[in-house]
Scaffold this active site. Structure first.
Site, PDB file in Angstrom:
ATOM      1  N   GLU A  32       0.879  -1.166   0.000  1.00 27.43           N
ATOM      2  CA  GLU A  32       0.000   0.000   0.000  1.00 27.43           C
ATOM      3  C   GLU A  32       0.916   1.216   0.000  1.00 27.43           C
ATOM      4  O   GLU A  32       1.840   1.288   0.810  1.00 27.43           O
ATOM      5  CB  GLU A  32      -0.889   0.033   1.245  1.00 27.43           C
ATOM      6  CG  GLU A  32      -1.855   1.221   1.199  1.00 27.43           C
ATOM      7  CD  GLU A  32      -2.626   1.459   2.495  1.00 27.43           C
ATOM      8  OE1 GLU A  32      -2.242   0.896   3.535  1.00 27.43           O
ATOM      9  OE2 GLU A  32      -3.604   2.227   2.449  1.00 27.43           O
ATOM     10  N   ARG A  51       6.074 -12.568   9.288  1.00 29.33           N
ATOM     11  CA  ARG A  51       6.819 -11.356   8.967  1.00 29.33           C
ATOM     12  C   ARG A  51       8.142 -11.338   9.701  1.00 29.33           C
ATOM     13  O   ARG A  51       8.340 -12.038  10.692  1.00 29.33           O
ATOM     14  CB  ARG A  51       5.992 -10.121   9.294  1.00 29.33           C
ATOM     15  CG  ARG A  51       5.645 -10.002  10.774  1.00 29.33           C
ATOM     16  CD  ARG A  51       5.162  -8.605  11.131  1.00 29.33           C
ATOM     17  NE  ARG A  51       3.924  -8.250  10.457  1.00 29.33           N
ATOM     18  CZ  ARG A  51       3.838  -7.224   9.585  1.00 29.33           C
ATOM     19  NH1 ARG A  51       4.890  -6.494   9.328  1.00 29.33           N
ATOM     20  NH2 ARG A  51       2.700  -6.934   9.031  1.00 29.33           N
ATOM     21  N   LYS A 105       5.270   0.354  10.725  1.00 30.02           N
ATOM     22  CA  LYS A 105       5.226   1.607   9.987  1.00 30.02           C
ATOM     23  C   LYS A 105       4.810   2.755  10.899  1.00 30.02           C
ATOM     24  O   LYS A 105       5.303   3.863  10.781  1.00 30.02           O
ATOM     25  CB  LYS A 105       4.215   1.494   8.840  1.00 30.02           C
ATOM     26  CG  LYS A 105       4.816   1.121   7.498  1.00 30.02           C
ATOM     27  CD  LYS A 105       3.760   1.218   6.409  1.00 30.02           C
ATOM     28  CE  LYS A 105       4.213   0.502   5.143  1.00 30.02           C
ATOM     29  NZ  LYS A 105       3.139   0.436   4.141  1.00 30.02           N
TER      30      LYS A 105
END
Length: 569
Positions: free
Chosen positions: A41, A269, A279
């Site tokens: 994204e 992850r 983030k």
RNA sequence: UGUCCGAUAGUGUAACUGGCAACACGUCUGACUCUGGAUCAGAAGACUCUAGGUUCGAGCCCUAGUCGGACAACCA
């Protein structure tokens, strides 16, 4: 070095995703195609965790002779920006991967997605819900308690079609209505309790502008985008595992034929010790000026690593070494540091530098004498050649390379002791000149043995240590940025009693200092890498202006001091 | 006290279809070196979460637990 090579040579040891792919291939699924995608994204900068995903997806495509698309998952215009699109493309390219023109956007499929939604409404499997966000949330129930059906759940197909069309036309206020899939309000999987497919958002989209005021959610967009692009293996992280039934449910609504269907596969992850990866937190560090931007060399972002001096090869090597599995992991940051050392050892030219200078005078060397000595550029690469170094009576050496009262195993310079000046002579320390008032060492006086110049017949006399040096008159000033780990604890995320990750920021993570480098350093290009003898690996910083050289430290060599202290116990 | 997922040296990842638990990083020794880095040689370190079961044989299959993670945005 390449993840592809190592995957090929160890055909026996497959990660679980490769095992799935090979089984699919054997069974002739999807016409034996392998097609993956990397779907960020565009709402932030890519970090080392994304690098794992990039290497995985592109690597799989390379390994199985398939393709990998770059797809921007841009279904939420309020968070996304073209700036991020550009940085993401640059980072993927820099890492060495090529999407061969297959640069796609979920927003390219908005019209198609809208048609899919209409089809699902016609099947009676979706409805327009008039409830507020709060009410929908309340009615969803909890994981252990079933939810309540929306009062509008059983609207007629005609009414739903009409309402959905008017949503698109902008007749309703933001937040007043949503399109929901009609699945099961009592499902033990929360994501199956009539999930939202479309919401009203009067927001400007970075690509479609103001064309749309309804936007599909991730769940309604992702699988269909995969389907449209012909993706066979949709690899994502573990938190989407519970979404998989929904991914399949939507696909089943729109696909009749059974010859091709994308498949979602989840992996764990990346987590790195001494690092935060979310983030949100990285954005916080940037906004609150704990670091100097997304590409601050202390950041785990790809652009930060790049400025720090990491090479694409080293990151790909790292991604290959950490493997892929489904269990939660915290990779030791030492493995990342090992990866860059591994790469740079082979390719980084060696240079002399002195960061913390101490003047050294060779008393038996002619006062105005100079000579040039040959220095090897890289002992691990013959093709790197050699260069000439000026030598003279007054030199700078590293302060740490001299000790007046050395511990037992100190191999460097101390009073009465001999040491080799790299590429030059063996010298002996005769005298230490101090400031009478402070006791501070001002300079040290040595004599050299003229027979021991590198390459001379007598030069192979053994001395315990070799130190680096620079001719005082022939060196130039440079700025050094010494970086250390941003956090001082192994797991900054594991907040203990009221502390949060910011409390573990390492105040020593950036030290700026001035030192000396070889004079011939004026043609350094940005991001060029060097190993400064015994100081570690440095990279020329792009911020560096023409008259002041700035070097960023990549990784330091192992701390010699720690060893000395241990040995002298 | 719901559903899904996971558990193998300090950290990661392997172990083909059940067949001597391996590799990397890290740690520790030593050697060598015109950087104490690099390199080379070696060592330590695992009741494969627990308890049962199937089997000649289980890290792997079955059952029941334990622990850890994910999930209740109109984020992705």
């Amino acid at each position: 070095m390449s993840p592809v090579n190592s995957a090929n040579e160890s055909s026996k040891s497959l990660n679980f995703i490769q095992a799935i792919i090979e089984q699919d291939l054997r069974q002739g699924k999807n016409e034996k195609r392998v097609h993956t995608r990397f779907p960020p994204e565009p709402n932030g900068y890519l970090h080392i965790g994304h690098a794992k995903s990039i290497c995985l997806n592109f690597g799989l495509a390379l390994q199985y002779n398939g393709m990998c698309n770059l797809r921007f998952d841009d279904t939420n215009p309020v968070k996304e920006d073209i700036e991020y699109v550009e940085s993401i493309k640059a980072d993927v390219r820099w890492l060495g991967f090529d999407w061969e023109g297959r640069e796609y956007y979920a927003s390219d499929y908005f019209e198609q997605l809208y048609q899919y939604a209409v089809d699902i409404i016609k099947k009676g499997a979706a409805y327009v819900c008039d409830l507020s966000a709060e009410q929908i949330s309340a009615d969803r129930g909890t994981p252990t308690r079933p939810g309540n059906p929306s009062p509008t759940r059983n609207r007629s197909v005609e009414e739903n079609l009409d309402l959905f069309g008017r949503m698109r036309k902008g007749e309703f206020k933001e937040g007043s209505r949503v399109l929901r899939a009609k699945i099961d309000m009592a499902s033990p999987n929360m994501h199956m309790r009539d999930p939202i497919m479309y919401r009203i958002l009067f927001a400007h989209h970075h690509r479609t502008g103001d064309k749309w005021c309804i936007y599909p959610t991730y769940d309604f967009a992702h699988g269909q985008s995969d389907f449209i692009e012909g993706i066979t293996h949709s690899v994502c992280t573990l938190e989407f595992e519970v979404h998989r039934p929904l991914y399949d449910w939507f696909l089943n609504q729109i696909v009749e034929i059974d010859t091709y269907r994308p498949q979602q596969i989840e992996f764990a992850r990346l987590n790195l010790s001494y690092t935060v990866m979310s983030k949100r937190k990285l954005l916080e560090l940037v906004k609150n000026k704990y670091v100097n931007g997304w590409d601050d060399p202390r950041m785990p972002t790809i652009s930060g690593l790049r400025r720090r001096g990491y090479t694409p090869e080293s990151i790909r090597y790292f991604a290959d070494k950490i493997g892929v599995a489904k269990r939660d992991n915290i990779i030791d940051v030492a493995l990342l540091e090992h990866s860059i050392r591994e790469d740079l050892n082979k390719r980084a030219p060696r240079r002399l530098a002195v960061i913390n200078p101490l003047k050294l005078v060779i008393t038996n060397y002619p006062a105005d004498g100079t000579e040039t000595l040959e220095a090897i550029n890289n002992p691990e690469d013959e093709l790197a050649g050699a260069r000439l170094l000026p030598f003279s009576r007054e030199l700078y050496i590293e302060k740490d390379d001299f000790m007046e009262n050395p511990p037992p195993k100190f191999h460097r310079l101390s009073p009465g002791n001999e040491v080799r000046l790299k590429y030059a002579y063996i010298i002996r320390c005769d005298n230490v000149v101090k400031d009478h008032a402070t006791g501070e060492i001002l300079e040290i006086h040595c004599t050299y043995d003229a027979e021991t110049r590198s390459g001379m017949p007598q030069s192979n006399r053994k001395v315990k240590g070799t130190i680096h040096w620079l001719s005082a008159a022939h060196s130039r000033v440079a700025e050094f940025r010494l970086f250390d780990r941003l956090f001082s604890v192994e797991n900054p995320d594991a907040a203990e009693e009221g502390k949060d990750y910011k409390d573990f920021l390492n105040p020593q993570s950036l030290i700026t200092t001035r030192g000396y480098v070889e004079d011939s350093f004026d043609q350094v290009t940005p991001l060029e890498k060097f190993q400064f003898e015994r100081l570690g690996y440095f990279c020329a910083d792009p911020d560096s202006s023409s008259d002041s050289l700035i070097f960023n430290r990549t990784v330091s060599l192992k701390d010699a001091w720690a060893k000395i202290e241990k040995n002298s116990k």
